[in-house]
Design an enzyme around this catalytic site. Structure first.
Site, PDB file in Angstrom:
ATOM      1  N   ALA A   1      29.668  23.455  40.105  1.00  0.00           N
ATOM      2  CA  ALA A   1      29.423  22.631  38.921  1.00  0.00           C
ATOM      3  C   ALA A   1      28.870  21.248  39.263  1.00  0.00           C
ATOM      4  CB  ALA A   1      30.717  22.492  38.140  1.00  0.00           C
TER       5      ALA A   1
ATOM      6  N   ASN B   1      37.089  22.398  42.604  1.00  0.00           N
ATOM      7  CA  ASN B   1      36.157  23.106  43.484  1.00  0.00           C
ATOM      8  C   ASN B   1      34.963  22.228  43.828  1.00  0.00           C
ATOM      9  OD1 ASN B   1      37.280  25.889  43.707  1.00  0.00           O
ATOM     10  ND2 ASN B   1      37.252  25.661  41.490  1.00  0.00           N
TER      11      ASN B   1
ATOM     12  N   HIS C   1      30.788  14.887  36.761  1.00  0.00           N
ATOM     13  CA  HIS C   1      30.989  14.585  38.188  1.00  0.00           C
ATOM     14  C   HIS C   1      29.905  13.625  38.671  1.00  0.00           C
ATOM     15  CE1 HIS C   1      33.845  17.857  38.140  1.00  0.00           C
ATOM     16  NE2 HIS C   1      32.914  18.654  37.661  1.00  0.00           N
TER      17      HIS C   1
HETATM   18  N1  LIG Z   1      32.859  26.706  42.477  1.00  0.00           N
HETATM   19  C1  LIG Z   1      33.043  26.098  41.308  1.00  0.00           C
HETATM   20  O1  LIG Z   1      32.444  25.065  41.000  1.00  0.00           O
HETATM   21  C2  LIG Z   1      34.026  26.673  40.341  1.00  0.00           C
HETATM   22  C3  LIG Z   1      33.965  26.299  38.992  1.00  0.00           C
HETATM   23  C4  LIG Z   1      34.850  26.877  38.121  1.00  0.00           C
HETATM   24  C5  LIG Z   1      35.818  27.754  38.572  1.00  0.00           C
HETATM   25  N2  LIG Z   1      35.888  28.076  39.875  1.00  0.00           N
HETATM   26  C6  LIG Z   1      36.953  28.947  40.392  1.00  0.00           C
HETATM   27  O2  LIG Z   1      36.643  30.317  40.197  1.00  0.00           O
HETATM   28  C7  LIG Z   1      37.855  31.044  40.057  1.00  0.00           C
HETATM   29  C8  LIG Z   1      37.767  31.985  38.870  1.00  0.00           C
HETATM   30  O3  LIG Z   1      37.599  31.241  37.674  1.00  0.00           O
HETATM   31  P1  LIG Z   1      37.687  31.955  36.235  1.00  0.00           P
HETATM   32  O4  LIG Z   1      37.292  30.928  35.226  1.00  0.00           O
HETATM   33  O5  LIG Z   1      36.981  33.256  36.266  1.00  0.00           O
HETATM   34  O6  LIG Z   1      39.277  32.230  36.140  1.00  0.00           O
HETATM   35  P2  LIG Z   1      40.027  33.202  35.125  1.00  0.00           P
HETATM   36  O7  LIG Z   1      41.403  32.659  35.005  1.00  0.00           O
HETATM   37  O8  LIG Z   1      39.237  33.397  33.884  1.00  0.00           O
HETATM   38  O9  LIG Z   1      40.085  34.609  35.899  1.00  0.00           O
HETATM   39  C9  LIG Z   1      40.743  34.822  37.123  1.00  0.00           C
HETATM   40  C10 LIG Z   1      41.131  36.297  37.251  1.00  0.00           C
HETATM   41  O10 LIG Z   1      41.647  36.538  38.579  1.00  0.00           O
HETATM   42  C11 LIG Z   1      42.698  37.499  38.466  1.00  0.00           C
HETATM   43  N3  LIG Z   1      43.520  37.453  39.690  1.00  0.00           N
HETATM   44  C12 LIG Z   1      44.429  36.527  40.066  1.00  0.00           C
HETATM   45  N4  LIG Z   1      44.919  36.809  41.299  1.00  0.00           N
HETATM   46  C13 LIG Z   1      44.302  37.935  41.715  1.00  0.00           C
HETATM   47  C14 LIG Z   1      44.395  38.714  42.893  1.00  0.00           C
HETATM   48  N5  LIG Z   1      45.223  38.411  43.893  1.00  0.00           N
HETATM   49  N6  LIG Z   1      43.620  39.829  42.998  1.00  0.00           N
HETATM   50  C15 LIG Z   1      42.782  40.182  41.971  1.00  0.00           C
HETATM   51  N7  LIG Z   1      42.655  39.465  40.833  1.00  0.00           N
HETATM   52  C16 LIG Z   1      43.404  38.358  40.686  1.00  0.00           C
HETATM   53  C17 LIG Z   1      43.430  37.096  37.188  1.00  0.00           C
HETATM   54  O11 LIG Z   1      44.215  38.165  36.685  1.00  0.00           O
HETATM   55  C18 LIG Z   1      42.230  36.746  36.281  1.00  0.00           C
HETATM   56  O12 LIG Z   1      41.771  37.865  35.551  1.00  0.00           O
HETATM   57  C19 LIG Z   1      38.986  30.017  39.941  1.00  0.00           C
HETATM   58  O13 LIG Z   1      39.671  29.907  41.188  1.00  0.00           O
HETATM   59  C20 LIG Z   1      38.277  28.735  39.659  1.00  0.00           C
HETATM   60  O14 LIG Z   1      38.969  27.612  40.210  1.00  0.00           O
HETATM   61  C21 LIG Z   1      34.998  27.577  40.757  1.00  0.00           C
END
Ligand SMILES: NC(=O)c1ccc[n+]([C@@H]2O[C@H](COP(=O)([O-])OP(=O)(O)OC[C@H]3O[C@@H](n4cnc5c(N)ncnc54)[C@H](O)[C@@H]3O)[C@@H](O)[C@H]2O)c1
Length: 275
Positions: free
Chosen positions: A128, A196, A226
């Site tokens: 992001a 992140n 940011h």
């Molecule tokens: N790189 C970036 O800039 C950035 C930006 C936003 C989010 N993210 C990260 O991406 C990740 C996903 O975000 P999201 O919005 O899709 O989250 P979300 O909460 O919508 O979905 C996460 C999913 O992971 C599943 N889960 C949890 N533990 C698990 C495991 N051990 N094995 C399999 N599945 C599992 C949950 O049941 C859920 O369905 C988060 O960690 C978030 O911090 C990164």
């Protein structure tokens, strides 16, 4: 890989907002390059829901091992500390892995050593924030100061244990409040869902750059914003990214999801722009 060569088999771990959106893209815009072969989530109801929505037959799996075995490339999109385990197991199996939860990698350098030895590649999307390409170039000349200031609406920090522990109330906030000001390693520990971006900036700048992170709850901003400011022999750089949220998850920025999709596109075509 050229578009006329063999398609890569792609598996998604975590069928939440990001995993679902990436899976959808793989079946639409990226279908010439990838085949969606497996979906896994600890919540199997989410797998069922997504396979139904995508009309994906035979793609639901019940274990991570099965998903890794079936895939050439694994997309990690989970919201728990399981990220490091998923990345380690994928790389040990010689598979490529795209990591969305980049903040979880920062305190585990063993994964970067493993990636250097693995047949698989570790892919880290920009997420992001804008300007990682320039930060990487600037780091070659040396960065003398580097600050990331993240501002989010107070609701973006709901249920954060660190804020609760500190007794900070964000109800009816009238002006900006600094929630955190310090080292990136502490920032990712206390704000794992929100930070992140800090990890992406830190990894682009390298360990010598000593990133300072400020996290601010702001009643004035409507978008997760940011600002990155860095100085060094290259001059001075300021970037500001104002993110709209992902329609499926108000904690996730839309640009982050798209950066994952873009990284897959570039990986499959072997062309990398701005990385
Ligand atoms: N790189 C970036 O800039 C950035 C930006 C936003 C989010 N993210 C990260 O991406 C990740 C996903 O975000 P999201 O919005 O899709 O989250 P979300 O909460 O919508 O979905 C996460 C999913 O992971 C599943 N889960 C949890 N533990 C698990 C495991 N051990 N094995 C399999 N599945 C599992 C949950 O049941 C859920 O369905 C988060 O960690 C978030 O911090 C990164």
């Amino acid at each position: 890989m050229k578009s006329d060569s063999v398609k890569l088999k792609l598996g998604v771990v975590g069928c939440g907002a990001i995993g679902s959106r990436i899976a959808l893209s793989v079946m639409k815009e990226l279908k010439g390059r990838f085949t969606l072969c497996a979906l896994y989530d600890i919540d199997q109801a989410k797998v069922k829901h997504l396979t139904g929505r995508l009309k994906l037959r035979g793609g639901a799996v019940t274990t991570l091992d099965d998903l890794i075995r079936r895939s050439d490339i694994i997309v990690e999109a989970v919201n728990t500390p399981a990220t490091t385990d998923i990345v380690r197991r994928s790389l040990k199996a010689g598979k490529n892995v795209l990591v969305m939860s980049i903040g979880r990698l920062l305190n585990d350098s063993s994964l970067f050593y493993l990636a250097q030895r693995s047949k698989g590649q570790l892919l880290l999307p920009s997420g992001a924030v804008a300007g990682l390409d320039a930060i990487k170039a600037a780091a070659l000349l040396g960065i003398t100061s580097l600050t990331l200031t993240s501002r989010k609406p107070p609701a973006g920090f709901a249920d954060n244990p660190y804020i609760k522990e500190k007794g900070i109330s964000l109800k009816g906030l009238a002006k900006d409040i600094v929630l955190f000001d310090g080292k990136v390693k502490d920032a990712v520990r206390y704000f794992p869902q929100n930070i992140n971006v800090a990890a992406a900036v830190a990894l682009a700048a390298g360990v010598k750059a000593k990133l300072r992170v400020k996290i601010i709850a702001s009643p004035e901003v409507k978008r997760n914003t940011h600002e990155v400011v860095l100085e060094g022999a290259f001059g001075r750089i300021t970037t500001r990214t104002e993110n709209t949220v992902c329609p499926d998850n108000p904690k996730t920025s839309y640009l982050a999801v798209m950066s994952g999709i873009r990284t897959l596109q570039e990986f499959s075509s072997n062309i990398k722009i701005g990385t």
